[in-house]
Every structure is written in C-alpha cells, then in structure tokens.
Design a protein around this motif. Structure first.
Motif, PDB file in Angstrom:
ATOM      1  N   TRP A 124       0.811  -1.209   0.000  1.00  0.00           N
ATOM      2  CA  TRP A 124       0.000   0.000   0.000  1.00  0.00           C
ATOM      3  C   TRP A 124       0.845   1.260   0.000  1.00  0.00           C
ATOM      4  O   TRP A 124       0.393   2.314  -0.446  1.00  0.00           O
ATOM      5  N   ILE A 125       2.074   1.192   0.492  1.00  0.00           N
ATOM      6  CA  ILE A 125       2.907   2.397   0.621  1.00  0.00           C
ATOM      7  C   ILE A 125       3.159   3.045  -0.739  1.00  0.00           C
ATOM      8  O   ILE A 125       3.450   4.237  -0.811  1.00  0.00           O
ATOM      9  N   HIS A 126       2.994   2.288  -1.813  1.00  0.00           N
ATOM     10  CA  HIS A 126       3.152   2.866  -3.152  1.00  0.00           C
ATOM     11  C   HIS A 126       2.014   3.830  -3.472  1.00  0.00           C
ATOM     12  O   HIS A 126       2.103   4.598  -4.433  1.00  0.00           O
ATOM     13  N   SER A 127       0.941   3.768  -2.688  1.00  0.00           N
ATOM     14  CA  SER A 127      -0.165   4.725  -2.754  1.00  0.00           C
ATOM     15  C   SER A 127      -0.369   5.237  -1.338  1.00  0.00           C
ATOM     16  O   SER A 127      -1.221   4.739  -0.592  1.00  0.00           O
ATOM     17  N   PRO A 128       0.419   6.228  -0.912  1.00  0.00           N
ATOM     18  CA  PRO A 128       0.412   6.621   0.497  1.00  0.00           C
ATOM     19  C   PRO A 128      -0.940   7.071   1.043  1.00  0.00           C
ATOM     20  O   PRO A 128      -1.232   6.845   2.219  1.00  0.00           O
ATOM     21  N   GLU A 129      -1.769   7.672   0.208  1.00  0.00           N
ATOM     22  CA  GLU A 129      -3.079   8.086   0.713  1.00  0.00           C
ATOM     23  C   GLU A 129      -3.936   6.857   1.037  1.00  0.00           C
ATOM     24  O   GLU A 129      -4.577   6.798   2.098  1.00  0.00           O
ATOM     25  N   LEU A 130      -3.958   5.877   0.136  1.00  0.00           N
ATOM     26  CA  LEU A 130      -4.663   4.630   0.431  1.00  0.00           C
ATOM     27  C   LEU A 130      -4.053   3.971   1.665  1.00  0.00           C
ATOM     28  O   LEU A 130      -4.774   3.516   2.557  1.00  0.00           O
ATOM     29  N   ALA A 131      -2.726   3.926   1.727  1.00  0.00           N
ATOM     30  CA  ALA A 131      -2.040   3.294   2.856  1.00  0.00           C
ATOM     31  C   ALA A 131      -2.472   3.925   4.174  1.00  0.00           C
ATOM     32  O   ALA A 131      -2.738   3.218   5.155  1.00  0.00           O
ATOM     33  N   GLN A 132      -2.548   5.241   4.209  1.00  0.00           N
ATOM     34  CA  GLN A 132      -2.909   5.920   5.453  1.00  0.00           C
ATOM     35  C   GLN A 132      -4.339   5.578   5.869  1.00  0.00           C
ATOM     36  O   GLN A 132      -4.591   5.233   7.027  1.00  0.00           O
ATOM     37  N   HIS A 133      -5.268   5.653   4.935  1.00  0.00           N
ATOM     38  CA  HIS A 133      -6.661   5.338   5.268  1.00  0.00           C
ATOM     39  C   HIS A 133      -6.802   3.863   5.655  1.00  0.00           C
ATOM     40  O   HIS A 133      -7.482   3.545   6.634  1.00  0.00           O
ATOM     41  N   ALA A 134      -6.190   2.991   4.880  1.00  0.00           N
ATOM     42  CA  ALA A 134      -6.334   1.556   5.129  1.00  0.00           C
ATOM     43  C   ALA A 134      -5.694   1.142   6.451  1.00  0.00           C
ATOM     44  O   ALA A 134      -6.282   0.355   7.201  1.00  0.00           O
ATOM     45  N   GLN A 135      -4.515   1.676   6.764  1.00  0.00           N
ATOM     46  CA  GLN A 135      -3.874   1.262   8.004  1.00  0.00           C
ATOM     47  C   GLN A 135      -4.640   1.771   9.222  1.00  0.00           C
ATOM     48  O   GLN A 135      -4.706   1.100  10.243  1.00  0.00           O
ATOM     49  N   ARG A 136      -5.263   2.939   9.109  1.00  0.00           N
ATOM     50  CA  ARG A 136      -6.081   3.431  10.226  1.00  0.00           C
ATOM     51  C   ARG A 136      -7.343   2.585  10.394  1.00  0.00           C
ATOM     52  O   ARG A 136      -7.730   2.263  11.520  1.00  0.00           O
ATOM     53  N   LEU A 137      -7.974   2.240   9.280  1.00  0.00           N
ATOM     54  CA  LEU A 137      -9.126   1.348   9.350  1.00  0.00           C
ATOM     55  C   LEU A 137      -8.707   0.007   9.947  1.00  0.00           C
ATOM     56  O   LEU A 137      -9.394  -0.552  10.796  1.00  0.00           O
ATOM     57  N   GLY A 138      -7.563  -0.488   9.513  1.00  0.00           N
ATOM     58  CA  GLY A 138      -7.076  -1.769  10.026  1.00  0.00           C
ATOM     59  C   GLY A 138      -6.794  -1.740  11.513  1.00  0.00           C
ATOM     60  O   GLY A 138      -7.094  -2.707  12.227  1.00  0.00           O
ATOM     61  N   ALA A 139      -6.236  -0.663  12.006  1.00  0.00           N
ATOM     62  CA  ALA A 139      -5.979  -0.553  13.443  1.00  0.00           C
ATOM     63  C   ALA A 139      -7.296  -0.597  14.209  1.00  0.00           C
ATOM     64  O   ALA A 139      -7.402  -1.258  15.250  1.00  0.00           O
ATOM     65  N   PHE A 140      -8.314   0.081  13.698  1.00  0.00           N
ATOM     66  CA  PHE A 140      -9.623   0.025  14.334  1.00  0.00           C
ATOM     67  C   PHE A 140     -10.189  -1.393  14.280  1.00  0.00           C
ATOM     68  O   PHE A 140     -10.631  -1.939  15.293  1.00  0.00           O
ATOM     69  N   CYS A 141     -10.170  -1.997  13.095  1.00  0.00           N
ATOM     70  CA  CYS A 141     -10.772  -3.318  12.926  1.00  0.00           C
ATOM     71  C   CYS A 141     -10.055  -4.391  13.742  1.00  0.00           C
ATOM     72  O   CYS A 141     -10.681  -5.340  14.207  1.00  0.00           O
ATOM     73  N   ARG A 142      -8.783  -4.226  13.928  1.00  0.00           N
ATOM     74  CA  ARG A 142      -8.038  -5.245  14.667  1.00  0.00           C
ATOM     75  C   ARG A 142      -8.137  -5.059  16.174  1.00  0.00           C
ATOM     76  O   ARG A 142      -8.153  -6.038  16.911  1.00  0.00           O
ATOM     77  N   TYR A 143      -8.211  -3.825  16.637  1.00  0.00           N
ATOM     78  CA  TYR A 143      -8.078  -3.576  18.075  1.00  0.00           C
ATOM     79  C   TYR A 143      -9.290  -2.944  18.747  1.00  0.00           C
ATOM     80  O   TYR A 143      -9.316  -2.857  19.963  1.00  0.00           O
ATOM     81  N   GLN A 144     -10.278  -2.478  17.982  1.00  0.00           N
ATOM     82  CA  GLN A 144     -11.342  -1.701  18.614  1.00  0.00           C
ATOM     83  C   GLN A 144     -12.753  -2.073  18.177  1.00  0.00           C
ATOM     84  O   GLN A 144     -13.663  -1.257  18.270  1.00  0.00           O
ATOM     85  N   LEU A 156     -17.930  -5.977  12.994  1.00  0.00           N
ATOM     86  CA  LEU A 156     -17.554  -7.290  12.459  1.00  0.00           C
ATOM     87  C   LEU A 156     -17.593  -7.274  10.931  1.00  0.00           C
ATOM     88  O   LEU A 156     -16.683  -7.786  10.276  1.00  0.00           O
ATOM     89  N   VAL A 157     -18.633  -6.672  10.368  1.00  0.00           N
ATOM     90  CA  VAL A 157     -18.696  -6.559   8.898  1.00  0.00           C
ATOM     91  C   VAL A 157     -17.497  -5.763   8.395  1.00  0.00           C
ATOM     92  O   VAL A 157     -16.855  -6.135   7.405  1.00  0.00           O
ATOM     93  N   GLY A 158     -17.153  -4.682   9.086  1.00  0.00           N
ATOM     94  CA  GLY A 158     -15.976  -3.896   8.710  1.00  0.00           C
ATOM     95  C   GLY A 158     -14.695  -4.707   8.804  1.00  0.00           C
ATOM     96  O   GLY A 158     -13.837  -4.631   7.917  1.00  0.00           O
TER      97      GLY A 158
END
Length: 184
Positions: free
Chosen positions: A39-59, A153-155
């Motif tokens: 994803w780092i090759h598209s930093p804007e996608l990477a930023q949104h996706a990694q934040r969503l992932g942190a939420f989905c994994r931990y919250q 869960l769907v997210g």
C-alpha cells in the motif's frame, strides 16, 4: 509467486510515505508485516487503510479470539498465504483451538465448544458464501453482540478481505515466511 511490486526503499520515501510508516510503526502493530509495503506505493490509500485496520483489529468490541477467528475464516476464503501465516499464531495465542483453526484451513466446518466462536464462523461463512447473512444469523448476532459490534464485524471482514486481495494480487509474503498454508 514473487512480489510483483518494486522494492520499497524507506530512505527514498516521500514525506507522505514517511508519515504513514511512522504512524504504523508507532501504533499498536509496531511493524510493517502484511500489506503495508504494498500500500505504501499509494500513500493516501495506505494511510486510510492502516487506520481502518488498526480500528478493525483492536477496537471492534469483539474479544481478540473472535476477531482472529474471523480473520482466519477470511484468510482461508481468499487463500491468503501471508494473512494466514501472520494471524494463525495470534489466533492460537488468543484462544482459538488448534483443531478449530486446522479445520478452517482445510475448508471444513469446525466442531465448536464455544457458541460465540460458532456464531462468528457462521456469520463470516454465510457472508462469504451467500454474499448475505440469513435473518436467523443476523438476529443471533445482534442479540449476542449488538448492532455496533456487528457493524464492526462486517468492517473487520471487509478490511481483511482487502488485505487478502492486496497480498494475493501482488504476491506478497509475510516477513520470515518459509511455508505456505494453502496449495498454489
């Protein structure tokens, strides 16, 4: 299959890429294992996706065992080598029984000792197979976890499907991965 993306050199990262990398490394993950170097090759996608992932994994409001069970179902459905490789030991440590994980890896319905595990498996499996969830499974999930957690869960399932697609399309493997859980 080998990684289809060009190697990423952090010393040549753009300011946007550095911001994403810094946020990932200073967050709860603390590493770049998984789709992040794709994803780092598209930093804007990477930023949104990694934040969503942190939420989905931990919250999500789900116990870690149930989140990891849902991730294993996703990894198996997508035959995502790195996703399984990364999350299998986490799932076991979180309390997913080895026999349950093994049955999932083999595409079988596990025998569950825990009703919550069975419900998460059924929810994810129905969603992946039918592209919908039956009224019965929907009601059971809402009754057990509430609307907020079910939406999360769907997210989680959607996010880890995105991870699986990224890993599969670009031929990415986990750091240190020397075996494949699924035949290719």
């Amino acid at each position: 299959m080998t990684n289809r993306l060009p190697d990423f050199d952090p010393s040549r990262a753009t300011p946007e890429q550095k911001a994403v990398l810094d946020e990932i490394l200073s967050g709860p993950r603390g590493n770049l294992n998984g789709p992040f170097l794709g994803w780092i090759h598209s930093p804007e996608l990477a930023q949104h996706a990694q934040r969503l992932g942190a939420f989905c994994r931990y919250q999500t409001g789900l116990p870690l065992r149930l989140s990891e069970l849902a991730i294993l179902v996703t990894a198996q459905r997508w035959q995502a080598q790195a996703e399984w490789y990364i999350h299998y030991p986490i799932a076991l440590e979180a309390g997913v029984p080895e026999a349950v994980a093994g049955a999932i890896r083999n595409g079988q319905r596990p025998t569950f000792d825990n009703a919550d595990d069975a419900l998460i498996f059924d929810f994810a499996t129905e969603l992946y197979e039918a592209k919908r969830v039956s009224d019965s499974t929907y009601s059971k999930t809402v009754d057990r976890f509430g609307h907020n957690v079910m939406i999360n869960l769907v997210g989680l399932l959607g996010y880890y499907a995105l991870v699986a697609m990224t890993l599969n399309v670009f031929g990415m493997r986990a750091q240190g991965q020397d075996s494949l859980p699924f035949a290719e």
